[in-house]
Write an enzyme that holds these catalytic residues in place. Structure first.
Site, mmCIF file in Angstrom:
data_model
loop_
_atom_site.group_PDB
_atom_site.id
_atom_site.type_symbol
_atom_site.label_atom_id
_atom_site.label_comp_id
_atom_site.label_asym_id
_atom_site.label_seq_id
_atom_site.Cartn_x
_atom_site.Cartn_y
_atom_site.Cartn_z
ATOM 1 N N TYR A 1 0.839 -1.197 0.000
ATOM 2 C CA TYR A 1 0.000 0.000 0.000
ATOM 3 C C TYR A 1 0.880 1.255 0.000
ATOM 4 C CZ TYR A 1 -3.138 3.577 1.876
ATOM 5 O OH TYR A 1 -3.851 4.734 2.078
ATOM 6 N N GLU B 1 -11.508 5.833 5.331
ATOM 7 C CA GLU B 1 -10.842 6.466 6.480
ATOM 8 C C GLU B 1 -11.824 6.605 7.638
ATOM 9 O OE1 GLU B 1 -7.707 7.064 7.042
ATOM 10 O OE2 GLU B 1 -6.782 7.109 5.069
ATOM 11 N N TRP C 1 -5.286 1.264 10.453
ATOM 12 C CA TRP C 1 -5.540 1.288 9.009
ATOM 13 C C TRP C 1 -5.404 -0.103 8.395
ATOM 14 C CZ3 TRP C 1 -8.150 3.454 5.488
ATOM 15 C CH2 TRP C 1 -7.850 3.279 4.135
#
Length: 193
Positions: free
Chosen positions: A19, A41, A49
């Site tokens: 990522y 988010e 995350w």
């Protein structure tokens, strides 16, 4: 062969590394993709995350590839379906906020407001290039948060908005020694912040 230096947060997991190396900090100008990232988010609030990242493919299936026109039509039966889906984060308030976010996105569109243009206007069209310690929020993320909330978005506090700004490349917060810093700076033609 010399090991690539990257941001420390991305070192702990192969999925985070990928990522980081391919997406994080790359300036995103597609309105739908920016909205999807903002909604994801929001799901991350209170979690790591990596939790969202591991579930992202299932999120995309569950939320019809984050097509705002489709998500805006979700009803109570869809909410119940999503609440039963172990592949996503099953938080009713966050699911409802995503549906509402799709409706707001479409309202903005109908009013002639392109979400991407609206977002990028906050940074003058070019990403901010930070070089100091990473803040959890910034005066700009506070401003953007207030504007999103004024429009009716939920789960868009200043910390979530700052994380979104980093992910979407509105701000380049790659560490100075990170191999992606210069790559993202070249993609953006950014300004110092």
């Amino acid at each position: 062969m010399k090991e690539k230096l990257r941001c420390r947060w991305a070192e702990s997991d192969p999925l985070l590394r990928t990522y980081h190396d391919e997406e994080w900090g790359v300036p995103e100008h597609d309105s739908r993709a920016l909205w999807e990232l903002l909604m994801l988010e929001g799901f991350q609030a209170g979690l790591a995350w990596i939790t969202v990242l591991r579930k992202r493919d299932e999120f995309r299936k569950a939320f019809r590839q984050f097509d705002p026109a489709k998500v805006a039509k979700f009803n109570e039966a869809d909410i119940e379906r999503l609440m039963q889906n172990p592949g996503i984060i099953r938080a009713r308030a966050k699911i409802e906020a995503t549906i509402q976010g799709a409706r707001i996105f479409l309202e903005m569109q109908r009013a002639g407001i392109d979400f991407s243009a609206w977002v990028w206007e906050f940074v003058g069209g070019k990403p901010i290039q930070n070089s100091g310690p990473l803040p959890a929020e910034s005066p700009l993320s506070v401003t953007i948060s207030k504007e999103l909330k004024r429009r009716g978005f939920k789960f868009v506090g200043p910390v979530i908005v700052y994380a979104w700004m980093q992910a979407a490349g509105l701000v380049n917060d790659h560490a100075v020694e990170c191999f992606r810093r210069k790559v993202c700076a070249k993609l953006s033609g950014g300004r110092k912040g």
